[in-house]
Write a protein that holds these residues in place. Structure first.
Motif, mmCIF file in Angstrom:
data_model
loop_
_atom_site.group_PDB
_atom_site.id
_atom_site.type_symbol
_atom_site.label_atom_id
_atom_site.label_comp_id
_atom_site.label_asym_id
_atom_site.label_seq_id
_atom_site.Cartn_x
_atom_site.Cartn_y
_atom_site.Cartn_z
ATOM 1 N N GLY A 35 0.801 -1.219 0.000
ATOM 2 C CA GLY A 35 0.000 0.000 0.000
ATOM 3 C C GLY A 35 0.831 1.264 0.000
ATOM 4 N N THR A 47 -0.700 2.370 9.363
ATOM 5 C CA THR A 47 -0.724 0.919 9.441
ATOM 6 C C THR A 47 -1.117 0.508 10.846
ATOM 7 O OG1 THR A 47 0.543 -1.139 9.169
ATOM 8 C CG2 THR A 47 1.759 0.774 9.979
ATOM 9 N N SER A 86 0.232 -3.748 5.916
ATOM 10 C CA SER A 86 -0.660 -3.034 5.001
ATOM 11 C C SER A 86 -0.780 -1.594 5.467
ATOM 12 C CB SER A 86 -2.041 -3.696 4.958
ATOM 13 O OG SER A 86 -2.637 -3.689 6.245
ATOM 14 N N TRP A 87 -0.968 -0.683 4.503
ATOM 15 C CA TRP A 87 -1.098 0.743 4.781
ATOM 16 C C TRP A 87 -2.360 1.268 4.103
ATOM 17 C CZ3 TRP A 87 2.542 3.458 7.696
ATOM 18 C CH2 TRP A 87 3.743 2.776 7.969
ATOM 19 N N HIS A 88 -2.977 2.275 4.687
ATOM 20 C CA HIS A 88 -4.110 2.926 4.047
ATOM 21 C C HIS A 88 -4.037 4.423 4.281
ATOM 22 C CE1 HIS A 88 -5.422 1.808 8.140
ATOM 23 N NE2 HIS A 88 -6.102 2.938 8.116
#
Length: 248
Positions: free
Chosen positions: A80, A111, A117-119
């Protein structure tokens, strides 16, 4: 910067050693953050470099890297955010896997799983800002602050879901590139604007107050505070480092 090497020196060690290497001469390391709840968990943000080895915010980086063993081994934590150019990192003081990253090409990233995962946590998801600084309040992890290029200082009271400008005294178009909390009184805060200098907000004050006395330039690159909260240090563009006593 050429090639990008992250070096360390451990307590009692006579020399520095290479802790991690980026196998691309156009990449470098820009920031490092330790998890307050677990000093063995370390995060490092990468950047791109241009001529003379200087970081270039307009170019992509190589995301965030993480170490579970105090910097002995590293791996990319980039899902991400694979090409993120990272200006700053803030680790939740209670949860080592919860991290915010201020990036120049993806805006504000978060995260919850140590980088697996990153958003995005951006005010305008369609147009991510150039984020220069990020900090989590030590006593209330729902309070998150970010500094934006040309967008001033923003505060979130819901863990990054929404953002608002916060208290007057600081130019709404400032480029805030440093955010600090007093270690003994977290509601006493300091920020730096790239063009207009250093500001302070005390717990009972309703606005930011400039702290400019003695500064040879207002172009501030970085801030640091002594462990006892008494001395504030400002790293400037071309004029060296200045110190100011901010507590008796």
């Amino acid at each position: 910067w050429y090639p990008g090497r992250l070096v360390e020196r451990r307590s009692g060690a006579p020399t520095w050693r290479v802790a991690a290497t980026l196998n691309d001469r156009k990449l470098g390391w820009r920031c490092v953050a330790f998890a307050p709840s677990n000093p063995n968990r370390v995060y490092a943000g990468t950047c791109s470099v241009a001529s003379f080895g200087q970081p270039d915010d307009a170019l992509p980086g190589a995301g965030v890297w993480t170490s579970p063993d105090g910097g002995r081994t590293w791996k990319p934590a980039r899902a991400g955010a694979a090409n993120a150019h990272v200006r700053a990192l803030a680790v939740d003081p209670r949860h080592e896997g919860h991290v915010f990253a201020a990036t120049t090409n993806h805006g504000i990233l978060e995260t919850l799983d140590g980088g697996a995962s990153w958003h995005g946590r951006n005010p305008n998801p369609g147009s991510p800002p150039v984020a220069l600084a990020v900090a989590i309040h030590p006593g209330n992890t729902r309070l998150v602050f970010v500094g934006l290029r040309g967008g001033g200082l923003r505060r979130s009271t819901d863990g990054g879901a929404t953002w608002k400008a916060w208290v007057p005294g600081l130019d709404a178009n400032a480029s805030v590139n440093a955010i600090l909390f007093d270690p003994h009184e977290p509601d006493r805060m300091y920020v730096a604007d790239r063009a207009s200098g250093v500001y302070r907000k005390l717990p009972n004050e309703k606005r930011w107050t400039p702290l400019l006395q003695g500064l040879a330039t207002h172009e501030i690159r970085a801030l640091a505070l002594s462990a006892d909260g008494r001395i504030l240090y400002a790293g400037t563009e071309g004029a060296g480092v200045f110190r100011l006593r901010v507590r008796p």
